[in-house]
Design a protein around this motif. Structure first.
Motif, short mmCIF file in Angstrom:
data_model
loop_
_atom_site.label_atom_id
_atom_site.label_comp_id
_atom_site.label_asym_id
_atom_site.label_seq_id
_atom_site.Cartn_x
_atom_site.Cartn_y
_atom_site.Cartn_z
N GLY A 193 0.85 -1.21 0.00
CA GLY A 193 0.00 0.00 0.00
C GLY A 193 0.87 1.24 0.00
N GLY A 194 0.32 2.30 0.50
CA GLY A 194 1.16 3.47 0.72
C GLY A 194 0.83 4.70 -0.11
N ILE A 195 -0.08 4.58 -1.10
CA ILE A 195 -0.44 5.80 -1.84
C ILE A 195 -1.00 6.78 -0.81
CG2 ILE A 195 -1.84 6.84 -3.67
CD1 ILE A 195 -2.08 4.11 -4.96
N GLY A 196 -0.43 7.96 -0.78
CA GLY A 196 -0.81 8.90 0.27
C GLY A 196 -2.01 9.75 -0.10
N VAL A 197 -2.51 10.44 0.90
CA VAL A 197 -3.65 11.35 0.72
C VAL A 197 -3.15 12.75 1.08
CG1 VAL A 197 -5.86 12.01 1.73
CG2 VAL A 197 -5.43 9.63 1.11
N ASN A 198 -3.61 13.71 0.33
CA ASN A 198 -3.13 15.07 0.49
C ASN A 198 -3.93 15.77 1.60
OD1 ASN A 198 -1.86 17.42 -0.03
ND2 ASN A 198 -2.74 17.71 -2.06
N TYR A 199 -3.74 15.33 2.84
CA TYR A 199 -4.58 15.82 3.95
C TYR A 199 -4.51 17.33 4.13
CZ TYR A 199 -5.23 11.01 5.54
OH TYR A 199 -5.57 9.70 5.61
N ASP A 200 -3.31 17.90 4.01
CA ASP A 200 -3.23 19.33 4.29
C ASP A 200 -3.26 20.19 3.03
OD1 ASP A 200 -0.70 19.22 3.22
OD2 ASP A 200 0.36 19.59 5.10
N GLY A 201 -3.46 19.53 1.89
CA GLY A 201 -3.62 20.28 0.65
C GLY A 201 -2.34 20.91 0.11
N SER A 202 -1.21 20.67 0.77
CA SER A 202 0.00 21.40 0.38
C SER A 202 0.70 20.79 -0.83
CB SER A 202 0.97 21.48 1.56
OG SER A 202 1.48 20.19 1.86
N GLN A 203 0.41 19.54 -1.14
CA GLN A 203 1.07 18.85 -2.25
C GLN A 203 2.58 18.88 -2.15
OE1 GLN A 203 -0.98 20.26 -5.80
NE2 GLN A 203 -2.89 19.98 -4.71
N THR A 204 3.05 18.60 -0.93
CA THR A 204 4.49 18.57 -0.68
C THR A 204 4.85 17.23 -0.05
OG1 THR A 204 4.09 19.48 1.50
CG2 THR A 204 4.68 21.04 -0.24
N ALA A 205 6.15 16.91 -0.02
CA ALA A 205 6.59 15.64 0.55
C ALA A 205 6.70 15.75 2.06
CB ALA A 205 7.92 15.23 -0.06
N THR A 206 5.64 16.26 2.71
CA THR A 206 5.65 16.36 4.17
C THR A 206 4.66 15.35 4.73
OG1 THR A 206 4.07 18.13 3.88
CG2 THR A 206 6.33 18.78 4.30
N ALA A 207 4.72 15.16 6.06
CA ALA A 207 4.02 14.03 6.66
C ALA A 207 2.51 13.99 6.36
CB ALA A 207 4.26 14.02 8.15
N SER A 208 1.84 15.14 6.26
CA SER A 208 0.40 15.12 6.03
C SER A 208 0.05 15.34 4.56
CB SER A 208 -0.31 16.18 6.88
OG SER A 208 -0.30 15.79 8.23
N SER A 209 1.02 15.13 3.69
CA SER A 209 0.74 15.39 2.29
C SER A 209 1.56 14.46 1.39
CB SER A 209 1.06 16.86 1.99
OG SER A 209 0.60 17.19 0.70
#
Ligand SMILES: *Cc1c(COP(=O)(O)O)cnc(C)c1O
Length: 684
Positions: free
Chosen positions: A321-337
């Motif tokens: 698995g592992g496809i991430g979700v852009n939780y914070d909308g920033s579209q950056t390689a950070t933990a919530s995005s």
């Protein structure tokens, strides 16, 4: 977790709050009179950046769901869904599930894989599986299996109960049922049962001893056709973000290179090499950086080719698995995005595997993914009502008489207060910082009195508030030192939900989840707010939000209006949050409504099912109380009081009934939709 019963009681009780007066002194700037548009709300809450096109504001400022992404005519209005739930007596907090979003995500994943496989001339096929652990809810799994039928989309289980559910749910003979996680003999036996039921079972070996047990069991049962066997490789590529420990040399899962060789030897010796069909790896959930994915696919594909060359007849390459979700909308390689999208992810999987295999002249394997977060995150949200607010900093300069006898610090501050204007705010801030420090020192030395200290604090905080207001109204970037002040002035909006039950990752790992009001999105939100939940725990709050400038400690919300319900949505809760919730304070599961899109209906939707959240009797039973015994005990106490003449019999019966009724009703707060009288002042 700290037990802050005393303090929190105070916050939650009906303590009358001092009137909110500081803000009346603030000079208005031209911005206050500017219109607020739906576009401004879009920018504030970043709907288009995190919602993948599912959440949109209609022309009346109401939040809507565009499940099929077909435009305003097809919007489902959240306030209409809520009205319908209310008619059904579903109280807040309330989870809404949009089943069409689930189906749409399953479709998008499969169609995009098929399309890129074709475009690349890749020879293998795609056989995705949904990892049940991400959301085990029966309705969710059934919907996913149904939507995935035409794509032979299967299920993945990571524990015995999940496998028991998956065995019953996956009735497509062409799709895979994959077993991961640590396994005991019973777990392995269940997999053999699956094979007997003619399912496409793959038992993925996590460690060598599991294989020993599996070989033993297959021999004991004398199975002629064993289930497919998979091997979980341990990659040295590590992910970043919050789940980075799932991979790398010291991860708790997977087989190292020497382990793999040992497994092959054992499989050969027992004539089971022919059943070894799948290579698996999973480097962690929510992979933020596409480079990690490229590295993993490359390393994994190399291992695949090496094993093939060693004679293992692999056919499936399972990239986890592992496809991430852009939780914070920033579209950056950070933990919530994440810094990639679905197409880029899939292109990397297909093209890299193809390239590595072509180089070694190995047939292209079928591709398996186990992405769960991607499938379920968007489909559910939680709605909470706000039943009040608290303001921790609330001072009023007009309550004091200032005079000539005041200490010079007081006089200085008063002067700064009166001379405050748009051009000197930063200088004023620096001056008052020094004065406040001097004042505390002077107080400790006994030079200034408590009354003078009160005047100083009041002037200081009132000036801070003016400074913030000035900064927010100006077009310029807010200086960091001022930004740091804003959370101190934020209002705590008291929300009827439990962070521990419904948004566990915001508490446990600092995950950002989008938060936004459901209505009034055509009005300027002028309150800097944080959310406090109803548990008696100081961690029961949300104080990290997305904003157009990045992460923020506060979210902009509207002032609460007297007698008017104010509803807040917390979004992207469909993956993990539903199931990781715990019973802190015994609030338990929340009410739920399952929504389907239907063009033929006036309002574009119908509620297919509602599920009642936990009653108090239920959560109490789960910690060993017997509702019957509880009622009996209370009744006995009342009987004694009646006998002693301390309570009239009629009243005793009423009290017993009330206890009884309460025991068998919802655990959360009931909002009579009038805010507490002392808290319903409009804040402007
Ligand atoms: C958790 C897990 C998944 C799901 O990961 P997502 O990030 O939700 O896609 C897939 N496979 C394995 C082995 C897992 O442990």
């Amino acid at each position: 977790m700290k037990d802050l019963h005393g303090q929190e009681q105070d916050l939650l009780g009906s303590r009358p709050l001092p009137p909110h007066q500081i803000q009346q002194n603030i000079c208005l700037s031209k911005n206050d009179f500017q219109e607020w548009s739906i576009e401004d709300s879009n920018e504030t809450y970043q709907f288009s950046n995190w919602s993948d096109g599912y959440f949109k504001i209609d022309s009346h400022g109401n939040l809507c769901v565009d499940v099929l992404q077909q435009g305003e005519k097809h919007y489902i209005k959240l306030n209409e869904v809520i009205q319908e739930c209310k008619r059904d007596n579903l109280e807040f907090p309330l989870v809404l599930r949009f089943h069409d979003i689930l189906r749409n995500q399953v479709k998008k994943l499969n169609l995009t894989f098929n399309q890129i496989i074709q475009e690349a001339g890749y020879q293998g096929e795609y056989f995705g599986v949904f990892p049940v652990k991400v959301n085990q809810m029966r309705e969710v799994v059934e919907e996913i299996v149904d939507a995935g039928l035409e794509f032979n989309y299967g299920l993945e289980a990571g524990s015995k109960p999940e496998l028991i559910a998956a065995l019953a749910n996956n009735n497509n003979p062409k799709s895979l049922t994959i077993l991961n996680g640590y396994k005991d003999r019973e777990y392995l036996k269940l997999s053999l049962l699956g094979k007997r039921l003619k399912k496409n079972i793959v038992v993925v070996i996590e460690k060598f001893s599991e294989l020993v047990e599996l070989v033993d069991l297959i021999q004991e049962e004398g199975m002629e056709e064993p289930p497919m066997i998979g091997l979980r490789g341990k990659l040295s590529t590590r992910s970043s973000g919050k789940w980075s420990d799932s991979s790398g040399d010291f991860a708790k899962f997977g087989l190292t290179a020497p382990d793999l060789l040992k497994c092959i030897k054992l499989l050969k010796e027992n004539n089971l090499l022919g059943a070894t069909k799948l290579l698996h790896f999973h480097v962690g959930s929510q992979i933020p950086d596409i480079r990690t994915i490229k590295d993993c696919i490359t390393e994994g594909a190399r291992i695949y080719c090496e094993l093939k060359e060693l004679g293992v007849p692999l056919e499936y390459f399972d990239v986890g698995g592992g496809i991430g979700v852009n939780y914070d909308g920033s579209q950056t390689a950070t933990a919530s995005s994440i810094n990639y999208n679905l197409e880029e992810y899939i292109r990397d999987v297909i093209y890299i595997t193809q390239e590595v295999c072509d180089e070694k002249k190995i047939n292209h394997p079928h591709i398996v993914t186990e992405s769960g977060r991607y499938i379920t995150a968007h489909h559910s949200m939680i709605i909470t009502d706000v039943f009040g607010h608290i303001n921790l900093i609330d001072y009023n300069v007009n309550e004091f008489n200032f005079n000539n006898n005041d200490h010079s610090i007081v006089k200085n501050l008063k002067e700064l207060y009166e001379d405050f204007n748009r051009t000197n705010f930063l200088e004023t801030f620096h001056d008052i910082e020094v004065l406040k420090e001097e004042a505390i020192a002077a107080f400790k030395l006994g030079v200034i009195s408590l009354v003078e200290r009160a005047k100083i604090e009041t002037l200081y905080w009132s000036l801070c508030q003016k400074i913030i207001q000035e900064c927010e109204n100006s077009e310029h970037v807010i200086p960091d030192e001022i930004k740091a002040l804003i959370p101190k002035f934020s209002q705590k909006y008291l929300c009827n939900f439990s962070v521990f039950q419904s948004t566990a990752d915001t508490w446990g790992i600092g995950q950002i989840l989008p938060v936004a009001p459901l209505t009034r999105l055509n009005e300027r939100p002028d309150i800097n707010a944080q959310l406090a939940d109803i548990t008696c725990d100081s961690d029961g709050k949300i104080d990290a939000f997305l904003s157009k400038e990045g992460r923020s400690k506060t979210v902009k919300l509207h002032g609460l209006e007297k007698g008017e319900e104010y509803l807040i949505g917390i979004f992207l809760t469909g993956a993990y949050q539903d199931i990781m919730g715990d019973n802190h304070n015994l609030f338990g599961r929340v009410n739920e409504a399952h929504i389907y899109f239907d063009e033929e209906e006036d309002q574009n939707f119908y509620v297919e099912e509602t599920i009642r959240g936990n009653k108090k009797s239920h959560v109490l039973s789960s910690v060993q109380y017997s509702p019957y015994e509880l009622c009996k005990t209370i009744k006995q106490s009342l009987d004694r009081l009646i006998k002693n003449g301390e309570i009239r019999p009629r009243e005793g019966v009423k009290l017993a009934d009330f206890y009884d009724q309460s025991l068998f009703s919802y655990t959360y707060l009931t909002n009579s939709s009038n805010l507490n009288k002392s808290q319903n002042k409009k804040i402007q």
